[in-house]
Design a protein around this motif. Sequence first.
Motif, short mmCIF file in Angstrom:
data_model
loop_
_atom_site.label_atom_id
_atom_site.label_comp_id
_atom_site.label_asym_id
_atom_site.label_seq_id
_atom_site.Cartn_x
_atom_site.Cartn_y
_atom_site.Cartn_z
N SER A 112 -12.88 43.41 55.41
CA SER A 112 -13.02 44.13 54.14
C SER A 112 -14.51 44.18 53.88
O SER A 112 -15.27 43.41 54.47
CB SER A 112 -12.28 43.38 53.05
N GLY A 113 -14.93 45.10 53.02
CA GLY A 113 -16.37 45.32 52.86
C GLY A 113 -17.07 44.29 52.00
O GLY A 113 -17.94 44.65 51.23
N ALA A 114 -16.69 43.02 52.12
CA ALA A 114 -17.31 41.96 51.30
C ALA A 114 -17.23 42.35 49.84
O ALA A 114 -18.21 42.50 49.16
CB ALA A 114 -18.75 41.74 51.74
N TYR A 115 -16.03 42.60 49.38
CA TYR A 115 -15.78 43.23 48.08
C TYR A 115 -16.49 42.52 46.93
O TYR A 115 -16.36 41.33 46.76
CB TYR A 115 -14.28 43.30 47.80
N HIS A 116 -17.20 43.34 46.15
CA HIS A 116 -17.89 42.81 44.98
C HIS A 116 -16.85 42.51 43.90
O HIS A 116 -16.82 43.11 42.86
CB HIS A 116 -18.83 43.87 44.39
N VAL A 225 -21.62 50.35 52.72
CA VAL A 225 -20.15 50.43 52.75
C VAL A 225 -19.66 51.85 52.41
O VAL A 225 -18.74 52.36 53.03
CB VAL A 225 -19.53 49.38 51.80
N GLN A 226 -20.31 52.49 51.45
CA GLN A 226 -19.86 53.84 51.09
C GLN A 226 -20.63 54.94 51.80
O GLN A 226 -20.12 56.03 51.99
CB GLN A 226 -20.01 54.05 49.57
N LYS A 255 -15.54 50.51 54.62
CA LYS A 255 -14.77 51.75 54.47
C LYS A 255 -14.68 52.67 55.70
O LYS A 255 -13.69 52.60 56.42
CB LYS A 255 -15.28 52.52 53.26
N ARG A 468 -11.86 52.33 40.86
CA ARG A 468 -12.80 52.37 41.95
C ARG A 468 -12.06 52.89 43.18
O ARG A 468 -10.97 52.45 43.48
CB ARG A 468 -13.28 50.95 42.22
N SER A 469 -12.65 53.84 43.84
CA SER A 469 -11.93 54.39 45.00
C SER A 469 -12.29 53.63 46.24
O SER A 469 -13.28 52.93 46.27
CB SER A 469 -12.29 55.83 45.18
C1 LIG Z 1 -20.66 49.86 47.81
C2 LIG Z 1 -19.49 48.98 48.09
N1 LIG Z 1 -19.69 47.80 48.68
C3 LIG Z 1 -18.65 46.98 48.96
C4 LIG Z 1 -17.36 47.34 48.65
C5 LIG Z 1 -16.25 46.42 48.97
O1 LIG Z 1 -15.44 46.91 50.01
P1 LIG Z 1 -13.93 46.37 50.20
O2 LIG Z 1 -13.10 46.96 49.10
O3 LIG Z 1 -13.54 46.87 51.56
O4 LIG Z 1 -13.98 44.89 50.19
C6 LIG Z 1 -17.10 48.54 48.01
C7 LIG Z 1 -15.70 48.88 47.68
O5 LIG Z 1 -15.35 49.70 46.92
C8 LIG Z 1 -18.19 49.40 47.74
O6 LIG Z 1 -18.00 50.57 47.15
#
Ligand SMILES: Cc1ncc(COP(=O)(O)O)c(C=O)c1O
Length: 469
Positions: A112-116, A225-226, A255, A468-469
């Motif tokens: 996963s993108g290290a979700y904030h 990520v985006q 993503k 948030r998409s």
């Molecule tokens: C800029 C950015 N960084 C990180 C993330 C986190 O990614 P993930 O939802 O895959 O963990 C997001 C997710 O929306 C994002 O938009």
Amino acid sequence: MTAEMFPKEKTIDLRKKHIGPSCKVFFSHDPIKIVRAKGQYMYDENGVRYLDCINNVAHVGHSHPMVVKAGAEQMELLNTNSRFLHDNLVQYAQRLQATLPEKLSVCYFVNSGAYHGHVSSLINISPYKFHQLANAEQSKSVHVALSPDLYRGNYRQDHPDPATAYADDVNNLIQKAHEKGHKVAAFIAESLQSCGGQVIPPAGYFQKVAQHVHRAGGLFIADEVQVGFGRVGTHFWAFQLQGEDFVPDIVTMGKPIGNGHPMSCVVTTREVAEAFKNSGMEYFNTFGGNPVSCAIGLAVLDVIEKEDLQGNALRVGGYLTRLLEQQKEKHPLVGDVRGRGLFVGAELVRDRVKLTPATAEAQDIIYKLKEQHILLSADGPHRNVLKFKPPMCFSEEDADMVVEKIDQILTDIEKALGLQMPSTVHTENGSRKRNVQPEENGCHHSNGISHSHDTSQQHASQQNKRLRS
Ligand SMILES: Cc1ncc(COP(=O)(O)O)c(C=O)c1O
């Protein structure tokens, strides 16, 4: 094959019953049920086609056959974890490295993108997230820098050197931390801010920030990520827009990397990787870097290349931007159009001098477009920026269609509001005058410095409650 198991009402009921209420759904009063998708189009349970202008995850197009095939074939053969040797892992890392500056050569795979937002340390570094918490206090070890927004930020297009001015703001934060005896760990920012309102930082800003941060002993982390993987058209990575001389210390990717398959990656330098190793901590992630994910990642890279999707982003993104700029000439509500490749924003304002955000109008447009089967979102601190980040196979015909509909909707809204094009004030050198003071609640978005202990605080300017998409 029917992809619908339950009638829509039953799906809604079951979702309410079994899915956590904090998991939001788009268009909650009348949510969309998507059962299949192809390219830049998604189809609901009745076969109605929606044009997808927002899904930067389905990067090479929804359900791309090459990606599906690569995943299926590898799944048939083997899926395991990165504790076994596997060529997909090293091959993918090698291919990814070839897209990056040489010193970014060491990968850590994640899923996963290290979700904030899912662990407190990451909530803390994302104003987008911590502003959503009622009575939230910003972590004392995080400082939110000014968003380098040339339209509505503290330093605008008419500033002689906004890159330096915004970087100086970061330096001030560093100085304040130092005055309190604290150290600087890192600066993290999206290379182009997406949820922050499609903000394009001025060229040179990152270099200057990196100088300040490095001098203070910290690292520069670019969140791609985006915006990564060719979306900006001219470059594969959005941080490269800043210039050849800028290389972050860490890049986060997510993503688009797996076109919808849960996969992500952190890439860094050998030096940083060695320092991490020397901490004594093993890095292991059950799913990160598994052979199936890597096969999918390789297929995504192949498709980007084979179908020249980066080139398509440049051409179609440029075309879309020009169409939107024409809308700006025609519609007073369109205050600013900005973008790179297929990452484009149109900021709506009620007043082009005061820059009063046209939040309700932006939401109205999104809902009306949905009724016409076009999916777009509005984001930014004021939720007034129409945000385009479609699959990279988006075409000029798609751009024509969405802008034509926006044109009609804007015409209707402006008629109802009695809005007309303002007479433009010009400065002596011919540029449009926009020397307005920043609004009191200036936006402070996902640019920030993080260190271990500090007492200074910056307050949330907006309650950013949104999807948030
Ligand atoms: C800029 C950015 N960084 C990180 C993330 C986190 O990614 P993930 O939802 O895959 O963990 C997001 C997710 O929306 C994002 O938009």
